[in-house]
Write a protein that holds these residues in place. Structure first.
Motif, short mmCIF file in Angstrom:
data_model
loop_
_atom_site.label_atom_id
_atom_site.label_comp_id
_atom_site.label_asym_id
_atom_site.label_seq_id
_atom_site.Cartn_x
_atom_site.Cartn_y
_atom_site.Cartn_z
N ALA A 25 0.82 -1.21 0.00
CA ALA A 25 0.00 0.00 0.00
C ALA A 25 0.85 1.26 0.00
CB ALA A 25 -0.94 -0.01 1.21
N HIS A 26 2.05 1.16 0.58
CA HIS A 26 2.96 2.31 0.56
C HIS A 26 3.36 2.72 -0.86
CE1 HIS A 26 3.76 3.32 4.67
NE2 HIS A 26 4.14 2.09 5.01
N GLN A 27 3.24 1.82 -1.82
CA GLN A 27 3.61 2.20 -3.17
C GLN A 27 2.76 3.38 -3.65
OE1 GLN A 27 6.44 0.54 -4.28
NE2 GLN A 27 6.16 -0.30 -2.21
N TRP A 28 1.51 3.42 -3.21
CA TRP A 28 0.65 4.58 -3.49
C TRP A 28 0.92 5.69 -2.47
CZ3 TRP A 28 -1.08 -0.39 -4.37
CH2 TRP A 28 -1.73 -0.66 -5.59
N PHE A 29 0.98 5.31 -1.18
CA PHE A 29 1.00 6.28 -0.09
C PHE A 29 2.35 6.24 0.63
CE2 PHE A 29 -3.34 4.51 -0.53
CZ PHE A 29 -3.94 5.62 -1.10
N GLY A 30 3.24 7.12 0.22
CA GLY A 30 4.58 7.18 0.78
C GLY A 30 5.63 7.12 -0.31
N ASP A 31 5.42 6.23 -1.30
CA ASP A 31 6.39 6.10 -2.39
C ASP A 31 6.03 7.01 -3.55
OD1 ASP A 31 7.17 4.17 -0.61
OD2 ASP A 31 7.40 2.58 -2.10
N SER A 32 4.80 6.87 -4.08
CA SER A 32 4.36 7.78 -5.13
C SER A 32 4.03 9.15 -4.54
CB SER A 32 3.14 7.21 -5.86
OG SER A 32 2.68 8.12 -6.83
N VAL A 33 3.15 9.18 -3.54
CA VAL A 33 2.87 10.43 -2.81
C VAL A 33 3.77 10.43 -1.58
CG1 VAL A 33 1.12 11.90 -1.76
CG2 VAL A 33 0.46 10.29 -3.57
N SER A 34 4.86 11.15 -1.65
CA SER A 34 5.87 11.13 -0.59
C SER A 34 5.72 12.34 0.33
CB SER A 34 7.27 11.12 -1.20
OG SER A 34 7.47 10.00 -2.03
N PRO A 35 6.17 12.21 1.57
CA PRO A 35 6.03 13.33 2.51
C PRO A 35 6.95 14.50 2.16
CG PRO A 35 7.34 11.58 3.49
CD PRO A 35 6.82 11.03 2.19
N LYS A 36 6.48 15.70 2.43
CA LYS A 36 7.33 16.87 2.23
C LYS A 36 8.40 16.97 3.32
CE LYS A 36 4.40 20.04 -0.42
NZ LYS A 36 3.64 21.32 -0.41
N SER A 37 8.07 16.47 4.51
CA SER A 37 9.05 16.44 5.60
C SER A 37 8.79 15.18 6.42
CB SER A 37 8.94 17.69 6.48
OG SER A 37 7.92 17.53 7.45
N TRP A 38 9.76 14.83 7.26
CA TRP A 38 9.61 13.63 8.07
C TRP A 38 8.55 13.79 9.15
CZ3 TRP A 38 10.90 9.32 6.14
CH2 TRP A 38 11.97 9.22 5.25
#
Length: 485
Positions: free
Chosen positions: A323-336
């Motif tokens: 699921a991170h492939q959509w949320f975190g990998d494709s849509v990545s955070p601007k900051s930690w």
């Protein structure tokens, strides 16, 4: 110049004086040093200012017998200002030479910063090529929470893996190591006879050299944050195939970890389920890498090829990293600080998978957290309410329970408020409209309100930012029957 003198000059004279020292944008004609760090709230020295990377070409040579890594990194970047020097993040390892635009460049090391001084200043907007030759025995990086990342040898010293969340990638290649700078990748790895080398993306070639060594060339066509880059060297059983919609699958399971094959075998099914729930799969390949047990203390959502340390204990763990492939990998955070957007969504994906496959519904998982019912959800008994998910106290908490469980609860509260139709349109829209980009918590809250047409400020105030234990909604709206779109 004394400001009192300058203030007496006529306006035209002031403009002429400024024109001698600045360009039309107010930037000095001569280059200036790029910043060492992007001032991330939790990792201020991560990343670097003054440029954005467009492409990494990594040529690595690794022999588990001596633990030595030899690498050449060719980094293509665009200058965002005139640059007299710029920094790359690199931990340990010996730098043997640096070239910028094919000319030798001066460089020096301070801590984890490699400062490069080109022979000539780089102009704003210029696309420039930096080559770094380096070698050594990579050392792991210890995170604030005590876990290790970077280049990690397997327990039997028969292989190794390169992983990087949040900043460990600097232990095996120089770069701009912050998620706000995403780039495409080519990773070539040379390994001894009998070894496999697995990395992100698609395997373009596998070549046997005269001395028996094998060269693996991997290509990632879509942008990737450097913390999601990976290389695994070992003796793996490799399986390939395609999902029902034609996405190439490449999975590698360490010998002796055959118990993980059943969970990994469901990955193509999970990809198709994710497409139904979240929209088009964002990358050109999928798969997984299963390392020898004990290599890492965690699984990781490395792009297109999640890494598991030992056989995944459940299909839900595989689903979480996928699921991170959509949320975190494709849509990545601007900051930690925005990690709940990664982990809250991935945890909620687990709840949806359960809901769609005969297990507890997302609402039942939500209720289990409120009631402390660990029979429904093991995370329910943890300190999910220790802090608000959008405001971790510090860097060691970015992977703590509230980021996962309470982050997922935020999404269920939104679903309760807006209903299934608007909620799943929101989820798919978020993945589509921010595809291959970066987003912050503020971006998400604004997007959710605009997309659903609902005022969700009470949800944000209590569940996303509120301190202490949130209260269950007085009259929760029962979600409509869930069906895969």
């Amino acid at each position: 110049m004394d400001h009192r003198v300058l203030s007496r000059l006529a306006a035209p004279a002031v403009a002429a004086l400024l024109a001698l020292t600045t360009g039309c944008t107010g930037e000095t004609v001569q280059g200036r040093p790029g910043a060492s760090g992007v001032r991330d709230p939790f990792f201020p020295k991560a990343g670097n200012g003054g440029y954005q990377v467009e492409h990494y070409s990594l040529d690595l040579d690794y022999d588990p017998a001596d633990g030595q890594l030899h690498g050449t990194a060719v980094i293509t970047a665009r200058a965002e200002q005139g640059l007299s020097s710029f920094n790359l993040d690199l931990s340990g390892l010996d730098v043997e030479g640096v070239w910028v635009q094919d000319e030798g460049a001066r460089f020096n090391r301070t801590g984890n910063e490699l400062t490069v001084r080109p022979a000539e200043d780089l102009e704003r907007g210029e696309v420039f090529r930096t080559e770094v030759d380096y070698s050594g025995r990579p050392r792991p990086v210890t995170d604030p929470d005590g876990s290790q990342e970077g280049w990690i040898a397997t327990p039997d010293d028969a292989g190794a893996v390169g992983v990087g969340e949040p900043v460990g990638s600097m232990a095996w290649f120089p770069g701009n190591h912050h998620p706000s700078d995403k780039a495409t990748y080519d990773i070539t790895v040379t390994v001894p006879k009998g070894y496999e080398a697995v990395a992100n993306g698609e395997l373009r070639s596998r070549t046997q050299e005269d001395d028996g060594r094998t060269v693996f060339a991997w290509h990632s066509a879509e942008p990737m944050a450097s913390y999601l880059a990976t290389v695994a060297v070992g003796k793996f059983k490799v399986t390939t195939g395609r999902t029902a919609s034609g996405i190439p699958v490449y999975s590698a399971v360490a010998r002796g970890e055959t118990a993980g094959e059943a969970a990994i075998a469901r990955l193509p099914e999970m990809v198709e389920w994710g497409i139904g729930r979240f929209g088009p799969y964002p990358f050109s390949a999928t798969g997984a890498t299963v390392l020898p047990a004990g290599t890492l203390r965690y699984a990781l959502e490395t792009q297109t090829r999640p890494v598991f340390s030992g056989a995944p204990g459940s299909a839900e763990l595989v689903l979480h990293e996928l699921a991170h492939q959509w949320f975190g990998d494709s849509v990545s955070p601007k900051s930690w600080k925005d990690m709940w957007l990664n982990e809250g969504f991935a945890t909620y994906a687990e709840w949806l998978w359960s809901e769609d496959h005969g297990g507890p519904s997302a609402q039942q998982h939500f209720d289990a957290y409120l009631d402390g019912d660990t029979e429904v959800d093991a995370g329910a008994g943890s300190d999910w309410d220790a802090f608000p998910p959008a405001a971790p106290p510090g860097p060691k908490e970015i992977s703590a329970s509230p980021v996962y469980g309470r982050g997922a609860m935020v999404l269920q509260r939104v679903r309760q408020e807006v209903g299934d139709e608007k909620f799943f349109a929101l989820v798919r829209g978020w993945a589509a409209d921010h595809r291959h980009g970066n987003a912050s918590t503020a971006d998400f809250t604004a997007y959710a309100q605009q997309k659903t047409g609902h005022d969700l400020r009470e949800v944000w105030d209590e569940w996303l930012y509120g301190k202490g234990r949130p209260k269950a909604p007085k009259t929760p709206k029962a979600p409509e029957a869930s069906t895969t779109p």
